[in-house]
Design a protein around this motif. Structure first.
Motif, PDB file in Angstrom:
ATOM      1  N   ALA A 226      28.544 137.912 -69.844  1.00  0.00           N
ATOM      2  CA  ALA A 226      28.765 139.006 -68.886  1.00  0.00           C
ATOM      3  C   ALA A 226      30.248 139.349 -68.801  1.00  0.00           C
ATOM      4  N   PHE A 227      31.101 138.330 -68.797  1.00  0.00           N
ATOM      5  CA  PHE A 227      32.539 138.589 -68.782  1.00  0.00           C
ATOM      6  C   PHE A 227      32.989 139.247 -70.088  1.00  0.00           C
ATOM      7  N   GLU A 228      32.457 138.782 -71.205  1.00  0.00           N
ATOM      8  CA  GLU A 228      32.858 139.351 -72.490  1.00  0.00           C
ATOM      9  C   GLU A 228      32.450 140.813 -72.618  1.00  0.00           C
ATOM     10  N   ASP A 229      31.430 141.220 -71.892  1.00  0.00           N
ATOM     11  CA  ASP A 229      30.984 142.614 -71.931  1.00  0.00           C
ATOM     12  C   ASP A 229      31.889 143.542 -71.115  1.00  0.00           C
ATOM     13  N   ASP A 230      32.764 142.967 -70.289  1.00  0.00           N
ATOM     14  CA  ASP A 230      33.654 143.789 -69.470  1.00  0.00           C
ATOM     15  C   ASP A 230      34.904 144.140 -70.278  1.00  0.00           C
ATOM     16  N   ASP A 231      35.228 145.413 -70.351  1.00  0.00           N
ATOM     17  CA  ASP A 231      36.339 145.872 -71.184  1.00  0.00           C
ATOM     18  C   ASP A 231      37.695 145.340 -70.736  1.00  0.00           C
ATOM     19  N   ASP A 232      37.839 145.014 -69.463  1.00  0.00           N
ATOM     20  CA  ASP A 232      39.138 144.560 -68.962  1.00  0.00           C
ATOM     21  C   ASP A 232      39.397 143.078 -69.240  1.00  0.00           C
ATOM     22  N   VAL A 233      38.363 142.331 -69.547  1.00  0.00           N
ATOM     23  CA  VAL A 233      38.508 140.888 -69.740  1.00  0.00           C
ATOM     24  C   VAL A 233      39.057 140.606 -71.133  1.00  0.00           C
ATOM     25  N   GLN A 234      40.163 139.856 -71.174  1.00  0.00           N
ATOM     26  CA  GLN A 234      40.787 139.484 -72.442  1.00  0.00           C
ATOM     27  C   GLN A 234      40.366 138.089 -72.906  1.00  0.00           C
ATOM     28  N   ASN A 235      40.391 137.129 -71.973  1.00  0.00           N
ATOM     29  CA  ASN A 235      40.092 135.739 -72.317  1.00  0.00           C
ATOM     30  C   ASN A 235      39.301 135.073 -71.193  1.00  0.00           C
ATOM     31  N   ILE A 236      38.389 134.194 -71.577  1.00  0.00           N
ATOM     32  CA  ILE A 236      37.596 133.419 -70.616  1.00  0.00           C
ATOM     33  C   ILE A 236      37.733 131.945 -70.959  1.00  0.00           C
ATOM     34  N   PHE A 237      38.163 131.155 -69.995  1.00  0.00           N
ATOM     35  CA  PHE A 237      38.294 129.711 -70.196  1.00  0.00           C
ATOM     36  C   PHE A 237      37.409 128.989 -69.183  1.00  0.00           C
TER      37      PHE A 237
END
Length: 252
Positions: A226-237
């Motif tokens: 879900a986070f990866e689908d958001d255009d503003d999200v660059q990195n998820i840790f």
């Protein structure tokens, strides 16, 4: 941190590779824009290390040359996008910690979207500092072993002198970790050794990881997606343990 780099390499998008490719392009274009903006409009990679690193990452995702040139021209012009960095901390379901890095031109939109993603996936947005201490910020350099002429043991000795703190040797990928403060030194060292880097960035490595049963781990993967689908999200840790069972599910 053993196995950490696998998160970035597992093919688990199940037919969504074109969408993933578009996301990677968008991420790199923002990196180029910010690298130029934060260096007073300097579009010369020879004198702008941040831009040089962004261009390295652009090549790593096979971005066409014309796209790169167009991005540099736009970022050095009067109509350059005004992106800013903003980060969020929170918890997903089952107590898994998340640190989310965004690049945005609309902070209000990004805050609302990140909060909604947490809420819709049984997570919660927390205050700054609530999970940051669970991660160590490190430089991470990913190298394709194909075409690498160095003996890996000799290469490791060279890189330890430049500040390497750990290595991962998995399949066709060799990953080098450094302290946050040694990121620039390592980048320079790899250039001097004429080693082509697929990707280089600063990541937040979990100090410890939490193992979950597969069905619960799937809830975390859903939140990550879900986070990866958001255009503003660059990195998820996050601090979810990548178990063999979970790897098998992701690669299925």
């Amino acid at each position: 941190m053993a196995g950490h780099s696998k998160w970035a390499n597992i093919k688990h998008r199940k037919g969504a590779q074109d969408k993933r490719r578009s996301k990677l392009f968008s991420k790199v274009l923002k990196e180029i824009s910010v690298a130029i903006k934060e260096n007073n409009g300097n579009g010369d990679p020879e004198t702008n290390p941040a831009l040089r690193n962004a261009l390295l990452n652009a090549r790593g995702v096979n971005m066409p040359k014309e796209n790169i040139e167009r991005a540099i021209k736009k970022a050095t012009g009067a109509e350059a996008d005004n992106y800013e960095y903003i980060s969020f901390e929170g918890y997903g379901p089952h107590g898994i910690a998340f640190f989310v890095e965004c690049m945005t031109n609309n902070t209000n939109r990004t805050v609302a979207n990140v909060r909604a993603i947490f809420n819709k996936n049984n997570g919660s947005l927390s205050t700054n500092g609530s999970v940051e201490f669970l991660f160590d910020r490190s430089g991470v350099f990913t190298i394709d072993k194909e075409g690498l002429t160095w003996d890996l043991e000799e290469l490791q000795l060279e890189l330890i002198e430049a500040g390497a703190t750990a290595f991962e040797n998995e399949d066709d990928i060799f990953t080098v970790y450094t302290a946050f403060s040694d990121f620039g030194n390592m980048s320079t060292k790899l250039e001097s050794l004429e080693i082509e880097v697929r990707h280089a960035d600063l990541q937040r490595i979990p100090l410890t990881t939490n193992e979950l049963p597969l069905e619960e781990a799937k809830d975390i993967i859903k939140l990550i997606d879900a986070f990866e689908d958001d255009d503003d999200v660059q990195n998820i840790f996050h601090n979810l343990e990548l178990t063999d069972e979970l790897v098998e599910h992701l690669e299925g």
